[in-house]
Motif scaffolding. Structure first.
Motif, PDB file in Angstrom:
ATOM      1  N   VAL A  12      12.192 -14.622  11.727  1.00 17.66           N
ATOM      2  CA  VAL A  12      11.402 -15.516  10.958  1.00 17.66           C
ATOM      3  C   VAL A  12      10.214 -16.111  11.766  1.00 17.66           C
ATOM      4  O   VAL A  12      10.410 -16.599  12.901  1.00 17.66           O
ATOM      5  CB  VAL A  12      12.035 -16.812  10.465  1.00 17.66           C
ATOM      6  CG1 VAL A  12      11.350 -17.667   9.407  1.00 17.66           C
ATOM      7  CG2 VAL A  12      13.633 -16.351   9.749  1.00 17.66           C
ATOM      8  N   TYR A  13       8.866 -15.543  11.371  1.00 15.25           N
ATOM      9  CA  TYR A  13       7.761 -16.102  12.000  1.00 15.25           C
ATOM     10  C   TYR A  13       7.334 -17.401  11.411  1.00 15.25           C
ATOM     11  O   TYR A  13       7.305 -17.575  10.219  1.00 15.25           O
ATOM     12  CB  TYR A  13       6.639 -15.178  11.865  1.00 15.25           C
ATOM     13  CG  TYR A  13       6.657 -13.850  12.473  1.00 15.25           C
ATOM     14  CD1 TYR A  13       6.710 -13.874  14.080  1.00 15.25           C
ATOM     15  CD2 TYR A  13       6.982 -12.482  12.082  1.00 15.25           C
ATOM     16  CE1 TYR A  13       6.650 -12.670  14.707  1.00 15.25           C
ATOM     17  CE2 TYR A  13       6.963 -11.352  12.789  1.00 15.25           C
ATOM     18  CZ  TYR A  13       6.820 -11.565  14.372  1.00 15.25           C
ATOM     19  OH  TYR A  13       7.008 -10.205  14.918  1.00 15.25           O
ATOM     20  N   ASP A  14       6.860 -18.177  12.197  1.00 17.63           N
ATOM     21  CA  ASP A  14       5.998 -19.669  11.984  1.00 17.63           C
ATOM     22  C   ASP A  14       6.975 -20.172  10.785  1.00 17.63           C
ATOM     23  O   ASP A  14       6.235 -20.857   9.979  1.00 17.63           O
ATOM     24  CB  ASP A  14       4.675 -19.305  11.171  1.00 17.63           C
ATOM     25  CG  ASP A  14       3.737 -18.357  12.094  1.00 17.63           C
ATOM     26  OD1 ASP A  14       4.091 -18.308  13.227  1.00 17.63           O
ATOM     27  OD2 ASP A  14       3.030 -17.868  11.595  1.00 17.63           O
ATOM     28  N   GLY A  15       8.471 -20.185  11.079  1.00 24.47           N
ATOM     29  CA  GLY A  15       9.037 -21.130  10.061  1.00 24.47           C
ATOM     30  C   GLY A  15       8.920 -20.533   8.624  1.00 24.47           C
ATOM     31  O   GLY A  15       9.829 -21.212   7.798  1.00 24.47           O
ATOM     32  N   SER A  16       8.284 -19.385   8.282  1.00 21.99           N
ATOM     33  CA  SER A  16       8.307 -19.270   6.921  1.00 21.99           C
ATOM     34  C   SER A  16       8.136 -17.558   6.658  1.00 21.99           C
ATOM     35  O   SER A  16       8.757 -17.119   5.465  1.00 21.99           O
ATOM     36  CB  SER A  16       7.040 -19.761   6.071  1.00 21.99           C
ATOM     37  OG  SER A  16       5.856 -19.587   6.539  1.00 21.99           O
ATOM     38  N   VAL A  17       7.730 -16.990   7.470  1.00 23.86           N
ATOM     39  CA  VAL A  17       7.504 -15.246   7.305  1.00 23.86           C
ATOM     40  C   VAL A  17       8.715 -14.635   7.482  1.00 23.86           C
ATOM     41  O   VAL A  17       9.055 -14.653   8.754  1.00 23.86           O
ATOM     42  CB  VAL A  17       6.163 -14.782   8.007  1.00 23.86           C
ATOM     43  CG1 VAL A  17       6.244 -13.002   7.467  1.00 23.86           C
ATOM     44  CG2 VAL A  17       5.035 -15.372   7.685  1.00 23.86           C
ATOM     45  N   ARG A  18       9.630 -14.135   6.556  1.00 21.17           N
ATOM     46  CA  ARG A  18      10.774 -13.446   7.058  1.00 21.17           C
ATOM     47  C   ARG A  18      10.590 -11.955   7.183  1.00 21.17           C
ATOM     48  O   ARG A  18      10.616 -11.068   6.188  1.00 21.17           O
ATOM     49  CB  ARG A  18      11.729 -13.696   5.789  1.00 21.17           C
ATOM     50  CG  ARG A  18      12.300 -14.914   5.535  1.00 21.17           C
ATOM     51  CD  ARG A  18      13.736 -15.184   5.043  1.00 21.17           C
ATOM     52  NE  ARG A  18      14.030 -16.412   4.894  1.00 21.17           N
ATOM     53  CZ  ARG A  18      13.948 -17.189   3.806  1.00 21.17           C
ATOM     54  NH1 ARG A  18      13.565 -16.861   2.698  1.00 21.17           N
ATOM     55  NH2 ARG A  18      14.331 -18.571   3.998  1.00 21.17           N
ATOM     56  N   ALA A  19      10.278 -11.682   8.342  1.00 20.38           N
ATOM     57  CA  ALA A  19       9.833 -10.568   8.747  1.00 20.38           C
ATOM     58  C   ALA A  19      11.091  -9.570   8.806  1.00 20.38           C
ATOM     59  O   ALA A  19      10.772  -8.270   8.308  1.00 20.38           O
ATOM     60  CB  ALA A  19       9.169 -10.310  10.195  1.00 20.38           C
ATOM     61  N   VAL A  20      12.220  -9.792   9.318  1.00 22.77           N
ATOM     62  CA  VAL A  20      13.218  -8.955   9.102  1.00 22.77           C
ATOM     63  C   VAL A  20      14.692  -9.734   8.875  1.00 22.77           C
ATOM     64  O   VAL A  20      14.595 -10.934   9.159  1.00 22.77           O
ATOM     65  CB  VAL A  20      13.512  -8.478  10.669  1.00 22.77           C
ATOM     66  CG1 VAL A  20      14.751  -7.708  10.789  1.00 22.77           C
ATOM     67  CG2 VAL A  20      12.446  -7.542  11.218  1.00 22.77           C
ATOM     68  N   GLY A  37       8.383   3.029   7.190  1.00 19.33           N
ATOM     69  CA  GLY A  37       8.309   2.236   5.922  1.00 19.33           C
ATOM     70  C   GLY A  37       7.065   1.747   5.944  1.00 19.33           C
ATOM     71  O   GLY A  37       6.183   2.183   6.903  1.00 19.33           O
ATOM     72  N   PRO A  38       6.218   1.359   4.932  1.00 18.85           N
ATOM     73  CA  PRO A  38       4.937   1.084   4.713  1.00 18.85           C
ATOM     74  C   PRO A  38       4.528  -0.104   5.743  1.00 18.85           C
ATOM     75  O   PRO A  38       5.444  -0.704   6.191  1.00 18.85           O
ATOM     76  CB  PRO A  38       4.926   0.429   3.383  1.00 18.85           C
ATOM     77  CG  PRO A  38       6.170   0.071   2.842  1.00 18.85           C
ATOM     78  CD  PRO A  38       7.067   0.996   3.721  1.00 18.85           C
ATOM     79  N   SER A  39       3.450  -0.412   6.004  1.00 21.47           N
ATOM     80  CA  SER A  39       2.891  -1.390   6.715  1.00 21.47           C
ATOM     81  C   SER A  39       3.399  -2.790   6.587  1.00 21.47           C
ATOM     82  O   SER A  39       3.351  -3.170   5.348  1.00 21.47           O
ATOM     83  CB  SER A  39       1.161  -1.392   6.749  1.00 21.47           C
ATOM     84  OG  SER A  39       0.673  -2.524   7.286  1.00 21.47           O
ATOM     85  N   GLY A  40       3.826  -3.464   7.413  1.00 24.26           N
ATOM     86  CA  GLY A  40       4.593  -4.872   7.151  1.00 24.26           C
ATOM     87  C   GLY A  40       5.934  -4.989   6.780  1.00 24.26           C
ATOM     88  O   GLY A  40       6.299  -6.119   6.518  1.00 24.26           O
ATOM     89  N   CYS A  41       6.476  -3.880   6.810  1.00 26.50           N
ATOM     90  CA  CYS A  41       7.963  -3.995   6.489  1.00 26.50           C
ATOM     91  C   CYS A  41       8.805  -4.411   7.366  1.00 26.50           C
ATOM     92  O   CYS A  41      10.183  -4.706   7.282  1.00 26.50           O
ATOM     93  CB  CYS A  41       8.791  -2.465   5.867  1.00 26.50           C
ATOM     94  SG  CYS A  41       8.500  -1.305   7.305  1.00 26.50           S
ATOM     95  N   GLY A  42       8.364  -4.659   8.822  1.00 25.88           N
ATOM     96  CA  GLY A  42       9.158  -5.193   9.679  1.00 25.88           C
ATOM     97  C   GLY A  42       9.662  -4.118  10.930  1.00 25.88           C
ATOM     98  O   GLY A  42      10.344  -4.590  11.704  1.00 25.88           O
ATOM     99  N   LYS A  43       9.006  -3.044  11.054  1.00 22.76           N
ATOM    100  CA  LYS A  43       9.218  -1.920  12.223  1.00 22.76           C
ATOM    101  C   LYS A  43       9.174  -2.526  13.302  1.00 22.76           C
ATOM    102  O   LYS A  43       9.850  -2.549  14.304  1.00 22.76           O
ATOM    103  CB  LYS A  43       8.708  -0.733  11.686  1.00 22.76           C
ATOM    104  CG  LYS A  43       8.620  -0.216  10.301  1.00 22.76           C
ATOM    105  CD  LYS A  43       7.794   1.053  10.311  1.00 22.76           C
ATOM    106  CE  LYS A  43       6.344   1.084  10.455  1.00 22.76           C
ATOM    107  NZ  LYS A  43       5.712   0.185   9.305  1.00 22.76           N
ATOM    108  N   SER A  44       7.693  -2.944  13.599  1.00 20.77           N
ATOM    109  CA  SER A  44       7.255  -3.350  14.900  1.00 20.77           C
ATOM    110  C   SER A  44       8.012  -4.375  15.429  1.00 20.77           C
ATOM    111  O   SER A  44       8.482  -4.605  16.581  1.00 20.77           O
ATOM    112  CB  SER A  44       5.874  -3.410  14.956  1.00 20.77           C
ATOM    113  OG  SER A  44       5.014  -2.341  14.421  1.00 20.77           O
ATOM    114  N   THR A  45       8.220  -5.437  14.673  1.00 27.73           N
ATOM    115  CA  THR A  45       9.013  -6.595  14.869  1.00 27.73           C
ATOM    116  C   THR A  45      10.270  -6.184  15.279  1.00 27.73           C
ATOM    117  O   THR A  45      10.855  -6.898  16.331  1.00 27.73           O
ATOM    118  CB  THR A  45       9.016  -7.664  13.792  1.00 27.73           C
ATOM    119  OG1 THR A  45       7.716  -7.828  12.946  1.00 27.73           O
ATOM    120  CG2 THR A  45       9.826  -8.727  14.038  1.00 27.73           C
ATOM    121  N   THR A  46      11.106  -5.298  14.615  1.00 25.80           N
ATOM    122  CA  THR A  46      12.422  -4.991  14.949  1.00 25.80           C
ATOM    123  C   THR A  46      12.524  -4.504  16.579  1.00 25.80           C
ATOM    124  O   THR A  46      13.264  -4.856  17.536  1.00 25.80           O
ATOM    125  CB  THR A  46      12.998  -4.184  14.196  1.00 25.80           C
ATOM    126  OG1 THR A  46      12.867  -4.826  12.771  1.00 25.80           O
ATOM    127  CG2 THR A  46      14.504  -3.986  14.384  1.00 25.80           C
TER     128      THR A  46
END
Ligand code: ADP
Length: 626
Positions: A12-20, A37-46
């Motif tokens: 969870v980024y910044d308390g609200s973006v649930r990236a993964v 997956g498409p851009s923003g789906c959480g690949k890089s974060t993982t």
């Protein structure tokens, strides 16, 4: 050896973006895994969480069985290759590759040995004295790879390493990286948004969307059995055709009428018809999928008007239209110059390769299910499944939410996790082998369960002998089981669920009942005459609601209707668990020893609001006798 295991990983980024969300994956030593997956789906974060460049919000990361959550990136024995390869322009290729080892005070001879070995693997030995500006894009990318190879990492992480290269070079580097993986025999985790890269490079592909794994499997298995419309249309080029269709039965044969056209009817084979997930779909509109390469022109009873023909040398693509359908149908065939635009052709679908999806949920509803879902009722530590009653291990029961008990729920497990050998903490069920379907990578075996409609499926190896009609015992490891309610909300928690019990004092004064415990004071109109004294109170799991601070109310959040706004408890959050549309929160609550678990709406995150008040309506309170 380098196995990488991700268990219930959340970011969870910044308390609200649930990236993964609830990312679970076991990566085996030497595997080449691709996150796509498409851009923003959480690949890089993982990937960055595996590298240690991003903190893990919840869940556990293991490398070779060792917990890594708190381990510094440099001590994880991992190397990461980025999109921008950032070579030092003033250093030679040799020095660029040697730099990291020098920083680690590796002896000079050792550095030389490793750089030369890496250069050989990457076929850049003759470039070692050059500076980066005298290299092509592909060569620079190899140097960047070389810089990581010299460190002999256990795991390679690659984040879109080819996206800065032109199309031709990208194709060439694709096979270079695959070869590199073969030579190095280490675990590779590769991130890309490009489905062709994923399909051609990975031993296994993890398809992601909106922070959730959609499906993880071999390229062939994903292509043959996509779990939903997203995976079906994301992989494959040109993409799968999707046509609205109505299912019906005629003389015992399952058929589909395309696009409401009486003369556009297809009939399913018996083995496919048996794989329809639920009889309720008969008579209903569904989405039918057929890949362009599985349509056979010039035969069969369907017709389409060809609008455009593309001859690509090795293949021919037809863009056609079925009467009154908005979208085009795409047909792909080996090169054939007998087709021309503005003609009507007949066509037939390869009925072994037709897919069906639910119109609302977009889930696949024919073929091996992504998750087996069996209707069951759980009562205490007993589970009723059709005619079977199964004893549940304590570790399973202790993670269930209150609403999992005593009403119809679905027990879910992926076919690949069903075992034939007994295992500790596994439910054993009796099943009968009914039929099977041969896939490229495995056999799909379909079982019946006594007293249950529909089939239960598992995957077994291609060389395993399967005897139709045989009664067998199957084992379902509890760590792989999910329990869902009818709305598909998850009812098993990541953490142990403790009863939300407090010892309270109750005192009735002037028809008002006062409940107090550990600094909390709640009051309600007295309903029945309760003797004053000490009581045990249970705060019900799903009846409390958060009271948001005023500044958060503007963001579409609403406060509950409060009869008495003073009836609230100040809580602070340990963590949360997404249950679908609901959020399970683990909260420190006055008077409760470990933590309390409350099910709230998932329209906020406790990472954004770690301390808040919970409104306690009267129906949230259960008073137990002393
Ligand atoms: P992908 O690699 O699949 O393109 P990312 O992992 O980069 O996706 O991003 C997943 C989500 O997290 C996106 O919604 C993105 O906006 C968000 N995100 C990524 N990094 C940050 C950050 N540092 N702060 C806040 N949000 C972020």
């Amino acid at each position: 050896m380098a196995d990488v295991t991700l268990k219930h990983i959340y970011k969870v980024y910044d308390g609200s973006v649930r990236a993964v969300n609830d990312f679970n994956l076991e990566i085996k030593d030497k595997e080449f895994i691709v996150f796509v997956g498409p851009s923003g789906c959480g690949k890089s974060t993982t990937l960055r969480m595996i590298a240690g460049l991003e903190e893990i919000t919840a869940g556990q990361l293991y490398i070779d069985g060792e917990l890594m959550n708190e381990v510094e990136p440099k001590n994880r024995d991992i190397a990461m290759v980025f999109q921008s390869y950032a070579l030092y322009p003033h250093m030679t290729v040799y020095d660029n590759m040697a730099f990291g080892l020098k920083l680690r005070h590796t002896p000079k001879e050792e550095i030389e040995r490793r750089v030369k070995a890496a250069a050989e693997i990457l076929e850049i030995s003759e470039l070692l004295t050059r500076k980066p500006k005298a290299l092509s894009g592909g060569q620079r990318q190899r140097v960047a790879l070389g810089r990581t190879i010299v460190r002999n990492p256990k795991v390679f992480l690659l984040d879109e390493p080819l996206s800065n290269l032109d199309a031709k070079l990208r194709v060439a580097m694709r096979s270079e990286i695959t070869k590199l993986h073969d030579k190095l025999q280490t675990t590779f985790i590769y991130v890309t948004h490009d489905q062709t890269e994923a399909m051609t490079m990975g031993n296994r592909i993890v398809v992601m969307k909106d922070g959730f794994i959609q499906q993880a499997d071999t390229p062939i298995a994903l292509f043959e059995d996509p779990c939903n419309l997203f995976v079906a249309t994301f992989l494959g080029s040109p993409q799968m055709n999707i046509i609205e269709a109505t299912l019906f039965e005629e003389k015992g044969v399952l058929k589909a009428k395309l696009n409401d056209l009486d003369d556009m009817v297809i009939a399913f084979t018996d083995v496919k018809a048996k794989q329809l997930a639920n009889k309720k779909y008969i008579g209903q509109k569904v989405l039918l999928g057929i890949r362009p390469e599985h349509i056979i022109p010039n035969q069969g009873n369907l017709s389409a008007d060809v609008e455009v023909v593309e001859h690509l040398g090795d293949e021919t693509i037809l863009y056609a239209k079925i009467a009154n359908m908005k979208e085009q149908i795409i047909i792909k065939l080996p090169f054939n110059n007998t087709f021309s635009a503005h003609t009507t052709i007949s066509m037939e679908f390869n009925m072994d390769r037709v897919y069906l999806f639910d119109k609302e949920t977009h889930k696949s509803i024919m073929g091996i299910p992504h998750e087996n879902e069996i209707p069951v009722v759980i009562n205490g530590n007993k589970l009723a499944m059709g005619e079977q009653v199964i004893e549940l291990p304590e570790v399973f029961v202790s993670h269930l939410l209150d609403s999992a008990f005593d009403s119809p729920v679905n027990l879910a497990i992926k076919p690949e996790y069903v075992q034939e050998e007994s295992a500790p903490n596994a439910l054993s069920i009796n099943a009968k082998i009914e039929f099977l379907e041969q896939k490229t990578d495995y056999q799909a075996v379909y079982f019946s369960l006594k007293g249950i409609d529909g089939y239960f499926a598992m995957k077994v190896r291609n060389d395993e002998k399967v005897k139709l009609g045989k009664e067998v015992t199957l084992y379902l490891p509890v760590s792989r089981l999910y329990v869902y309610n009818q709305e598909h909300t998850k009812l098993n928690s990541r953490e142990v669920v403790y009863p939300n019990k407090v010892n309270a004092e109750i005192k009735t004064v002037n028809d008002v009942m006062h409940i107090s415990f550990d600094g909390v004071k709640l009051s309600y109109p007295a309903t029945s005459k309760l003797e004053d004294g000490q009581y045990e109170i249970v705060l019900k799991q799903d009846k409390l609601a958060p009271i948001f601070p005023r500044k958060m109310l503007k963001k579409g959040l609403e406060n509950p209707e409060m009869e008495n706004p003073h009836n609230k408890i100040k809580v602070s959050a340990y963590d949360e668990d997404i249950l679908g549309k609901k959020l399970l929160t683990y909260l420190a609550v006055p008077g409760i020893e470990k933590y309390a678990s409350f099910v709230l709406d998932n329209n906020f995150s406790v990472y954004k609001l770690p301390k808040f008040n919970l409104y306690v309506p009267f129906e949230a309170i259960e008073i137990k006798q002393k």
